[in-house]
Design an enzyme around this catalytic site. Structure first.
Site, PDB file in Angstrom:
ATOM      1  N   TYR A  51      65.437  37.138  47.341  1.00  0.00           N
ATOM      2  CA  TYR A  51      66.486  37.394  46.724  1.00  0.00           C
ATOM      3  C   TYR A  51      66.653  38.556  45.610  1.00  0.00           C
ATOM      4  O   TYR A  51      67.736  39.269  45.931  1.00  0.00           O
ATOM      5  CB  TYR A  51      67.099  36.051  46.220  1.00  0.00           C
ATOM      6  CG  TYR A  51      68.431  35.878  45.620  1.00  0.00           C
ATOM      7  CD1 TYR A  51      69.631  36.095  46.312  1.00  0.00           C
ATOM      8  CD2 TYR A  51      68.531  35.937  44.273  1.00  0.00           C
ATOM      9  CE1 TYR A  51      70.850  36.189  45.671  1.00  0.00           C
ATOM     10  CE2 TYR A  51      69.632  36.071  43.683  1.00  0.00           C
ATOM     11  CZ  TYR A  51      71.045  36.309  44.128  1.00  0.00           C
ATOM     12  OH  TYR A  51      72.010  36.208  43.401  1.00  0.00           O
ATOM     13  N   GLU A  56      76.853  29.789  43.646  1.00  0.00           N
ATOM     14  CA  GLU A  56      76.679  29.628  42.210  1.00  0.00           C
ATOM     15  C   GLU A  56      77.491  28.454  41.747  1.00  0.00           C
ATOM     16  O   GLU A  56      77.000  27.981  40.632  1.00  0.00           O
ATOM     17  CB  GLU A  56      77.558  30.995  41.759  1.00  0.00           C
ATOM     18  CG  GLU A  56      76.580  32.381  41.969  1.00  0.00           C
ATOM     19  CD  GLU A  56      75.430  32.292  41.356  1.00  0.00           C
ATOM     20  OE1 GLU A  56      75.018  31.627  40.287  1.00  0.00           O
ATOM     21  OE2 GLU A  56      74.580  33.660  41.429  1.00  0.00           O
ATOM     22  N   TRP A  92      68.549  27.886  40.074  1.00  0.00           N
ATOM     23  CA  TRP A  92      68.943  28.843  41.190  1.00  0.00           C
ATOM     24  C   TRP A  92      67.875  28.598  42.255  1.00  0.00           C
ATOM     25  O   TRP A  92      68.281  28.825  43.362  1.00  0.00           O
ATOM     26  CB  TRP A  92      68.932  30.117  40.666  1.00  0.00           C
ATOM     27  CG  TRP A  92      69.563  31.235  41.784  1.00  0.00           C
ATOM     28  CD1 TRP A  92      68.850  32.300  42.030  1.00  0.00           C
ATOM     29  CD2 TRP A  92      70.966  31.071  42.638  1.00  0.00           C
ATOM     30  NE1 TRP A  92      69.661  33.062  43.093  1.00  0.00           N
ATOM     31  CE2 TRP A  92      70.886  32.180  43.219  1.00  0.00           C
ATOM     32  CE3 TRP A  92      71.819  30.093  42.397  1.00  0.00           C
ATOM     33  CZ2 TRP A  92      71.829  32.431  44.217  1.00  0.00           C
ATOM     34  CZ3 TRP A  92      72.970  30.381  43.570  1.00  0.00           C
ATOM     35  CH2 TRP A  92      72.897  31.590  44.101  1.00  0.00           C
TER      36      TRP A  92
END
Length: 189
Positions: A18, A40, A48
């Site tokens: 990512y 998000e 995350w």
């Protein structure tokens, strides 16, 4: 000077991929903008890494984050997703995808695209920061506060200023790679 990727992406391959391929890379793709807004928001209060590891399940549950399809999800379908999908099973966050899809479509209708709306806050320009250490990076800024307030006014949820700052990094409006990272805008070949 030896180049090393940002510290937060050093220990997990999903985070590394990512970081290397998406984080801080400008995107105007409508589906991606919608996906990242919801991921998000799903991350609020969580890591995350957890959300990235559940990303495929989120995509499967929410029609690859097609805003038109997400806006049409029924209460029953959302409850089925909550009960069966391998995602964070927070009822408000799951229902938030539909709510955000409806608001997203309204923004598209008003501005021609969500990208035109969101990138309009920076006149279409990427903000490239020059941090020497991750500790210098803010959790929120006046820009993320302004965008958060406007999104809330337009009916979006899970769009507080900290979430929105992370979102701006995710869609590449802000490049917060440390200057020694090979993926910083000025180091990419």
């Amino acid at each position: 000077m030896q180049q090393e990727r940002c510290g937060w992406a050093m220990n997990d391959s999903v985070e590394q991929v990512y970081h290397d391929n998406e984080w801080g890379v400008p995107s105007h793709d409508e589906r991606y903008l919608f996906e990242m807004l919801n991921l998000e928001g799903a991350q609020a209060g969580l890591s995350w890494r957890l959300i990235l590891n559940k990303r495929a399940a989120y995509k499967a549950a929410f029609h690859d984050f097609d805003p038109d399809k997400c806006a049409m999800l029924t209460d029953e379908e959302l409850e089925h997703i909550r009960e069966t999908a391998e995602i964070v099973r927070n009822k408000l966050k799951i229902r938030g995808v539909r709510k955000n899809a409806i608001a997203f479509l309204k923004v598209q209708a008003e501005f021609g695209s969500f990208g035109a709306y969101i990138w309009g806050f920076t006149d279409g320009k990427q903000i490239v920061n020059h941090w020497t250490d991750m500790s210098q990076m803010p959790a929120q800024t006046a820009l993320s506060e302004r965008i958060s307030k406007d999104l809330k006014k337009r009916g979006f949820i899970f769009v507080g200023p900290v979430i929105i700052y992370s979102y701006l990094q995710a869609i590449g409006m802000i490049d917060d790679h440390v200057i020694t990272c090979p993926y910083h805008t000025e180091n990419r070949s």
